[in-house]
Design an enzyme around this catalytic site. Structure first.
Site, mmCIF file in Angstrom:
data_model
loop_
_atom_site.group_PDB
_atom_site.id
_atom_site.type_symbol
_atom_site.label_atom_id
_atom_site.label_comp_id
_atom_site.label_asym_id
_atom_site.label_seq_id
_atom_site.Cartn_x
_atom_site.Cartn_y
_atom_site.Cartn_z
ATOM 1 C CG ASP A 117 0.716 -2.222 6.034
ATOM 2 O OD1 ASP A 117 -0.237 -2.364 6.821
ATOM 3 O OD2 ASP A 117 0.629 -1.600 4.962
ATOM 4 C CG HIS B 261 -1.884 0.984 1.433
ATOM 5 N ND1 HIS B 261 -1.615 2.282 1.812
ATOM 6 C CD2 HIS B 261 -3.230 0.918 1.274
ATOM 7 C CE1 HIS B 261 -2.750 2.962 1.882
ATOM 8 N NE2 HIS B 261 -3.749 2.155 1.563
ATOM 9 C CE LYS C 45 -7.212 -0.258 6.475
ATOM 10 N NZ LYS C 45 -7.812 0.163 5.218
ATOM 11 C CB CYS D 13 -3.727 3.253 -1.537
ATOM 12 S SG CYS D 13 -4.898 4.561 -1.259
ATOM 13 C CD GLN E 112 -6.910 -4.597 4.313
ATOM 14 O OE1 GLN E 112 -7.856 -5.324 4.602
ATOM 15 N NE2 GLN E 112 -7.062 -3.337 3.964
HETATM 16 N N1 PMP Z 1 -1.715 -0.701 4.565
HETATM 17 C C1 PMP Z 1 -2.695 -1.449 4.059
HETATM 18 C C2 PMP Z 1 -2.399 -2.826 3.591
HETATM 19 C C3 PMP Z 1 -3.992 -0.925 4.010
HETATM 20 O O1 PMP Z 1 -4.995 -1.669 3.507
HETATM 21 C C4 PMP Z 1 -4.247 0.376 4.490
HETATM 22 C C5 PMP Z 1 -5.618 0.992 4.413
HETATM 23 N N2 PMP Z 1 -6.251 0.859 3.169
HETATM 24 C C6 PMP Z 1 -3.181 1.102 5.018
HETATM 25 C C7 PMP Z 1 -1.923 0.536 5.032
HETATM 26 C C8 PMP Z 1 -3.364 2.478 5.566
HETATM 27 O O2 PMP Z 1 -4.186 2.427 6.693
HETATM 28 P P1 PMP Z 1 -4.778 3.749 7.341
HETATM 29 O O3 PMP Z 1 -5.372 4.535 6.218
HETATM 30 O O4 PMP Z 1 -5.791 3.245 8.312
HETATM 31 O O5 PMP Z 1 -3.641 4.463 7.998
#
Ligand code: PMP
Length: 422
Positions: free
Chosen positions: A216, A139, A242, A380, A219
């Protein structure tokens, strides 16, 4: 393959309830609303999950009866709020099996947790030519902070590829990790494809070369058991929203000795020991990294969300999500205009696809008219889309509350798309 032991239930929580999806759905007030006059079919939990009554009530209770700023007041309400805040930290510690509550730093979310490590640890300990290993699955939240650090320090970024199913190529990873590697920063579960990465194996290979590992878990925390000690990760980051909790709250887990050696990320109240105009000394972790008034009610909501998730038998939840994934994959595969992306074995309940001749945004808009909420676009993860040579996909991501009927409504919506686009 995930080698972590099954998530342990909180001994304080009720005995694990059998998994009854209709009872689960009744916990989520938003699921009874309609969209464009149709029942809501929510298939975007990967972006942000809906909230159960238990979380909503805990947040309301916090504001109605137990709210004040934390850590500073000598009065009863402030003490209660501080207790709730630190109680949430202890709950997170048990949830991920950290050795100590001081290894749990509250952040705004995954993004801030990764930026914290990049800025503080990276800024202090990485220099020109030091290597950070990422993967093509990442991401943007786990790419851009390292690029910003590269601009400041001259570090080198290396990228692990995937195979055509979206599985991480472990041999390529092993070949990339070498004596200059200082950090491996990889996702636990790909938000765009659902690929689950083999964290324990990743850590073993990195540690053998003396490199640290940041995962990270935005998920991963939702779909996999996470035991930070068993996995031996150095940093693990996730977001409350999430995990059926509120937005604006997240977690950085870091090993105690690492956090203790890291300089502050931001300066302000609550992170200091002593301030004079000449010199300031800093509080030990986690307070050192929690400058300013945090999301107090956010931690209360996160605590309730973890209690909620932990009240289910993890094997039953995994079986439910696996059934939804298998059913969605089977039904989508039967449509010959659909192309699935991300078919790695053991993946999480996220399906990503394109439809011949139709832009993902048009699909998303038509599905919305049918009450079906999916995410469309690059998720993203633009480098991953580039890797597959596409601009974006349609993504359906499943949560505790989804059913096979939700999958059927998605397929009915796709039939409408096909009729419109012929
Ligand atoms: N890493 C991953 C794999 C994600 O799915 C997300 C959220 N889509 C993020 C990072 C970023 O998370 P947040 O927007 O809650 O900071």
């Amino acid at each position: 393959m995930n080698t972590a032991p099954a998530r342990r239930l909180d001994p304080a929580a009720a005995v694990a309830a059998p998994f009854d999806v209709e009872r689960v759905r009744a916990d989520f007030p938003i699921l009874s609303r309609t969209v464009h006059g149709k029942p809501l079919t929510f298939l975007d939990s990967g972006a942000s999950a809906q909230k159960p009554r238990q979380v909503i009530d805990a947040i309301s209770r916090c504001y109605e009866a137990e709210y004040a700023n934390i850590h500073r007041g000598v009065y009863e309400l402030s003490a209660k709020a501080t207790e709730a805040y630190e109680g949430a930290r202890a709950r997170v510690q048990r949830f991920v099996n950290a050795r100590s509550a001081s290894e749990i730093v509250f952040t705004k979310g995954t993004t801030e947790a990764i930026n914290l490590v990049a800025t503080s640890w990276g800024g202090a300990f990485l220099g020109e030519g030091d290597e950070v290993v990422l993967s093509v699955l990442e991401h943007h939240a786990n790419i851009v902070p390292w690029q910003l650090l590269r601009e400041r320090t001259g570090i080198v970024l290396r990228v692990v590829p995937t195979d055509e199913h979206g599985a991480l190529l472990l041999d390529a990873y092993e070949a990339l990790v070498g004596p200059r590697t200082r950090l491996v920063a990889l996702t636990h579960v790909s938000n765009a494809l659902g690929t689950v990465t083999p964290v324990a194996e990743i850590v073993r290979i990195a540690h053998a070369q003396g490199a640290l590992v940041l995962i990270d878990g935005a998920q991963g925390i939702v779909h996999c058991p996470v035991d930070v000690q068993a996995l031996d990760v150095d940093f693990y980051c996730f977001s409350g929203h999430k995990l059926y909790g509120p937005s604006g709250i997240g977690v950085l887990y870091g090993k105690e000795a690492l956090l203790a050696a890291m300089p502050p990320y931001q300066g302000g109240g609550d992170m200091i020991e002593r301030v004079t105009f000449e010199r300031t000394t800093f509080a030990p972790p986690p307070a050192r990294f929690e400058a300013g008034t945090p999301s107090i009610a956010g931690t209360v909501g996160l605590h309730a969300a973890i209690d909620y998730v932990a009240s289910f038998d993890p094997a039953a939840v995994a079986a439910h999500e696996h059934d939804l994934l298998a059913y969605a994959t089977e039904r989508l595969s039967a449509l010959n205009s659909i192309r699935l992306y991300g078919t790695a074995p053991g993946k999480a309940a996220i399906v990503s696809f394109t439809m011949d001749g139709v832009h993902p945004h048009d699909i998303g808009t038509i599905l919305d008219r049918a009450g079906v909420a999916v995410r469309v676009g690059h998720h993203c993860a633009q480098p991953l889309m580039d890797h597959f040579g596409i601009a974006g996909t349609v993504r359906a991501s499943f949560g505790l509350y989804n059913t096979r009927a939700d999958v059927d409504r998605l397929i009915d919506g796709l039939d409408e798309v096909r009729e419109i686009f012929g």
